[in-house]
Design a protein around this motif. Structure first.
Motif, short mmCIF file in Angstrom:
data_model
loop_
_atom_site.label_atom_id
_atom_site.label_comp_id
_atom_site.label_asym_id
_atom_site.label_seq_id
_atom_site.Cartn_x
_atom_site.Cartn_y
_atom_site.Cartn_z
N THR A 90 -12.14 12.70 0.49
CA THR A 90 -11.77 13.30 -0.80
C THR A 90 -10.61 12.57 -1.46
OG1 THR A 90 -10.18 14.84 0.19
CG2 THR A 90 -12.48 15.54 0.07
N ARG A 91 -10.13 11.51 -0.84
CA ARG A 91 -8.94 10.81 -1.33
C ARG A 91 -9.33 9.40 -1.78
NH1 ARG A 91 -4.01 11.35 -3.66
NH2 ARG A 91 -2.54 9.76 -2.94
N PRO A 92 -9.37 9.14 -3.10
CA PRO A 92 -9.72 7.80 -3.58
C PRO A 92 -8.65 6.77 -3.20
CG PRO A 92 -9.91 9.44 -5.33
CD PRO A 92 -9.18 10.09 -4.20
N VAL A 93 -9.08 5.52 -3.14
CA VAL A 93 -8.16 4.40 -2.96
C VAL A 93 -8.42 3.40 -4.09
CG1 VAL A 93 -9.75 3.28 -1.32
CG2 VAL A 93 -7.34 2.60 -1.41
N ALA A 94 -7.34 2.92 -4.70
CA ALA A 94 -7.44 1.98 -5.82
C ALA A 94 -6.83 0.65 -5.41
CB ALA A 94 -6.72 2.52 -7.05
N PHE A 95 -7.60 -0.42 -5.58
CA PHE A 95 -7.13 -1.78 -5.33
C PHE A 95 -6.73 -2.38 -6.68
CE2 PHE A 95 -10.03 -0.68 -1.91
CZ PHE A 95 -9.27 -1.02 -0.79
N ILE A 96 -5.49 -2.84 -6.78
CA ILE A 96 -4.88 -3.16 -8.07
C ILE A 96 -4.33 -4.58 -8.06
CG2 ILE A 96 -3.13 -2.44 -9.75
CD1 ILE A 96 -3.20 0.34 -8.39
N SER A 119 0.84 -1.20 0.00
CA SER A 119 0.00 0.00 0.00
C SER A 119 0.88 1.25 0.00
CB SER A 119 -0.90 0.03 1.24
OG SER A 119 -1.73 -1.11 1.29
N TYR A 120 0.48 2.22 -0.82
CA TYR A 120 1.13 3.53 -0.83
C TYR A 120 0.07 4.56 -0.48
CZ TYR A 120 4.69 0.99 -3.48
OH TYR A 120 5.64 0.08 -3.89
N ILE A 121 0.27 5.24 0.65
CA ILE A 121 -0.73 6.16 1.18
C ILE A 121 -0.12 7.55 1.28
CG2 ILE A 121 -2.23 6.68 3.13
CD1 ILE A 121 -2.21 3.66 3.75
N ARG A 122 -0.74 8.50 0.60
CA ARG A 122 -0.20 9.87 0.60
C ARG A 122 -0.30 10.48 1.98
NH1 ARG A 122 -1.37 14.56 -3.95
NH2 ARG A 122 0.17 16.06 -3.15
N ALA A 127 -4.65 9.12 -6.14
CA ALA A 127 -5.26 8.09 -5.31
C ALA A 127 -4.21 7.34 -4.51
CB ALA A 127 -6.04 7.11 -6.19
N ASP A 128 -4.62 6.79 -3.37
CA ASP A 128 -3.79 5.84 -2.67
C ASP A 128 -3.88 4.50 -3.40
OD1 ASP A 128 -3.11 7.72 -0.78
OD2 ASP A 128 -4.77 7.19 0.55
N LEU A 129 -2.81 3.72 -3.37
CA LEU A 129 -2.69 2.53 -4.19
C LEU A 129 -2.46 1.31 -3.32
CD1 LEU A 129 -0.23 4.04 -6.84
CD2 LEU A 129 -2.74 4.10 -6.88
N TRP A 172 -13.69 3.43 4.75
CA TRP A 172 -14.95 2.99 4.18
C TRP A 172 -15.68 4.11 3.44
CZ3 TRP A 172 -17.30 -1.66 3.54
CH2 TRP A 172 -16.69 -2.75 4.15
N ASN A 173 -15.42 5.36 3.79
CA ASN A 173 -16.13 6.46 3.15
C ASN A 173 -15.29 7.16 2.10
OD1 ASN A 173 -18.62 7.75 2.88
ND2 ASN A 173 -18.03 9.44 4.23
N SER A 174 -14.21 6.52 1.67
CA SER A 174 -13.38 7.07 0.58
C SER A 174 -13.90 6.57 -0.76
CB SER A 174 -11.93 6.64 0.76
OG SER A 174 -11.34 7.18 1.91
N PRO A 175 -13.75 7.33 -1.83
CA PRO A 175 -14.05 6.79 -3.17
C PRO A 175 -13.17 5.57 -3.43
CG PRO A 175 -13.75 9.18 -3.24
CD PRO A 175 -13.31 8.74 -1.89
N LYS A 176 -13.76 4.54 -4.07
CA LYS A 176 -13.06 3.27 -4.23
C LYS A 176 -13.04 2.84 -5.70
CE LYS A 176 -15.16 2.02 0.18
NZ LYS A 176 -16.08 3.19 0.10
#
Length: 499
Positions: A86-92, A75-78, A141-143, A189-193
């Motif tokens: 306001t900060r999306p998280v992307a599962f890759i 995980s890379y978190i800004r 986004a966080d990755l 849970w309340n971040s854009p996903k």
């Protein structure tokens, strides 16, 4: 650069699974997950981004609380973000099934990336060019890069049978469980996903729609990014009329690239050439295949002539094969006179064959031409940059077997699985769910026209589906102009959902 916006999506499998299955580790399970934390900086899209990196295991547990598997993720978190809403998280993840996530991690989205020759050349031997990645999505986004059980450092634990994680639905359940744990532990849970997957990873996204979107205990996603799409397998299989139709424009693109067609007929206009190839595939080629003996000789011969003009194969060869040219035969036939075969993942690549009489290629030059570099780059990044101190075998690809393709209403077995039905339904039930499907023109493993065939179906909302195209193959990020365009397309896609 070929770029288009259209109504549609789709996908197909990497088609690799061969190494020995990973046996349960009954003696050496750690009492606690192994986790390695570090910090770094990267300039992403012109912004200097400071981030926290967490590389480590998450334990999955059964109903009795017993650990059944360790999912390794990175995980890379800004840092410095005050409001996670306001900060999306992307599962890759990548595909296989049986591939670790190193390809998308080190190829395009992570803060460090491997730079290989842009024009379909072999990666050779170390040292490889590993650099800070200006294309990383960390500005947007966080990755979270996920390695499914049997890939990377992920494994079954204790008495758990790895096979319980190896199947369309089984895999989706384990990845879904991991995502829920991650959201809870990181209070997101309340971040854009977003979900981002390549090849079978796009199949997995369809299955995750069923696992996570379609129920009361659901997780609603803002968007999915499908890279080298394969969700409706019949459209990508080279052994049936629909699959051959999906492949034909890809054959044509390959012939154009290797100068096997008369480009002057189309005034050197590649887009016009591909439009003709698409039209021929659906309007002439498919009907001739479906009608079989009912097609009169003149119509069959006319189709053979036109197919030869578009694919670079001889009329006599096409007549002898009844216009049915499976992928392995095309790969050896198109450059047979030069003793070469073209790549499956990226038909720009050409490899030397042992002789010029082979029906099937010896290997895939677009696979063996890149694998050593990616494995070395991932291990180098883990050990030198992220401080991952694990001596276990790192499974790049091929660590699973006996995959369970039975997926209920989505169909059975690899040939006719169709997880796009779950994505289509999720879009009906989640009005914010959008799709970006990216396609390499020279990808013969998950052909771009097969993707179009899937997303042209009327069940999809075309206003929420975007298709993009790149002058590269399955891993379009190998091509330097394409990685730049892919990164822009994905960044814009995520940004549009955050407005």
């Amino acid at each position: 650069m070929i770029r288009s916006i259209a109504a549609g999506l789709a996908a197909l499998v990497l088609g690799v699974s061969g190494a020995a299955a990973q046996a349960p580790d009954t003696e050496n399970d750690p009492r606690e997950p192994r986790v390695f934390e570090s910090r770094g900086e990267v300039t992403a899209n012109g912004q200097r981004v400071r981030y926290r990196a967490i590389a480590g295991e998450t334990f999955l547990r059964d109903e009795n609380g017993q650990a059944t598997a360790a999912i390794f993720s990175t995980s890379y978190i800004r840092e410095g973000v005050s409001d996670p809403r306001t900060r999306p998280v992307a599962f890759i993840f990548n595909g296989g099934p049986g591939s670790a996530s190193l390809w998308l991690h080190m190829g395009v989205f992570g803060p460090v990336h491997l730079v290989l020759p842009s024009e379909a050349e072999d990666d050779g031997a170390a040292p490889y060019d590993i650099r800070s990645n200006p294309h990383t999505l960390l500005d947007q986004a966080d990755l979270v890069f996920i390695d499914p059980v049997g890939t990377g450092y992920s494994r079954a634990l204790g008495e758990a049978d790895p096979a319980q994680f190896w199947g369309v639905n089984e895999d989706a359940r384990s990845i879904g469980q991991f995502i829920r744990i991650w959201l809870t532990e990181n209070r997101r849970w309340n971040s854009p996903k977003y979900l981002m997957g390549e090849s079978y990873g796009t199949t997995r996204i369809g299955a995750l729609m069923n696992e996570m979107e379609l129920g009361w205990n659901n997780v609603a996603f803002n968007g999915v990014v499908l890279i080298s799409v394969v969700m409706e397998m019949a459209n990508a299989r080279p052994d049936n009329p629909l699959g051959l139709t999906g492949l034909l424009p890809g054959y044509a693109a390959t012939a154009w690239y290797h100068n096997r067609v008369d480009r002057a007929e189309w005034s050197n206009d590649f887009n016009a050439f591909l439009r003709d190839a698409r039209d021929f595939a659906t309007d002439e080629f498919l009907p001739v295949l479906l009608r079989g003996h009912d097609v009169d000789e003149a119509r069959f011969n006319a189709a053979a002539v036109r197919m030869a003009e578009l694919t670079g194969l001889s009329e006599s060869y096409l007549r002898s094969s009844n216009l049915r040219v499976p992928l392995s035969r095309f790969r050896t036939e198109i450059l047979r006179e030069q003793g070469l075969s073209v790549g499956r993942f990226d038909s720009r690549f050409a490899g030397q064959e042992p002789d010029s009489l082979r029906e099937n290629p010896e290997g895939d030059p677009s696979g063996y031409g890149i694998s050593a570099g990616y494995t070395a780059a991932m291990r180098e990044h883990y050990t030198r940059n992220l401080g991952v101190d694990i001596a276990d075998t790192y499974v790049t690809l091929g660590g699973v077997r006996n995959w369970n393709w039975n997926a209920g209403e989505a169909g059975g077995n690899n040939s006719y699985l169709n997880t796009s039905v779950w994505l289509e339904r999720a879009m009906r039930q989640n009005s914010d769910l959008r799709v970006l499907a990216t396609n390499g023109i020279y990808d013969l493993a998950t052909p771009f026209f097969g993707t179009e065939m899937t997303f042209n179906q009327r069940g999809y909302d075309p206003s929420r589906v975007t298709l993009t195209y790149y002058e590269a193959g399955h891993m379009m990020y190998l091509h330097h102009p394409s990685i730049e365009q892919l990164a822009r397309d994905v960044r814009e896609f995520v940004a549009a959902g955050n407005r």
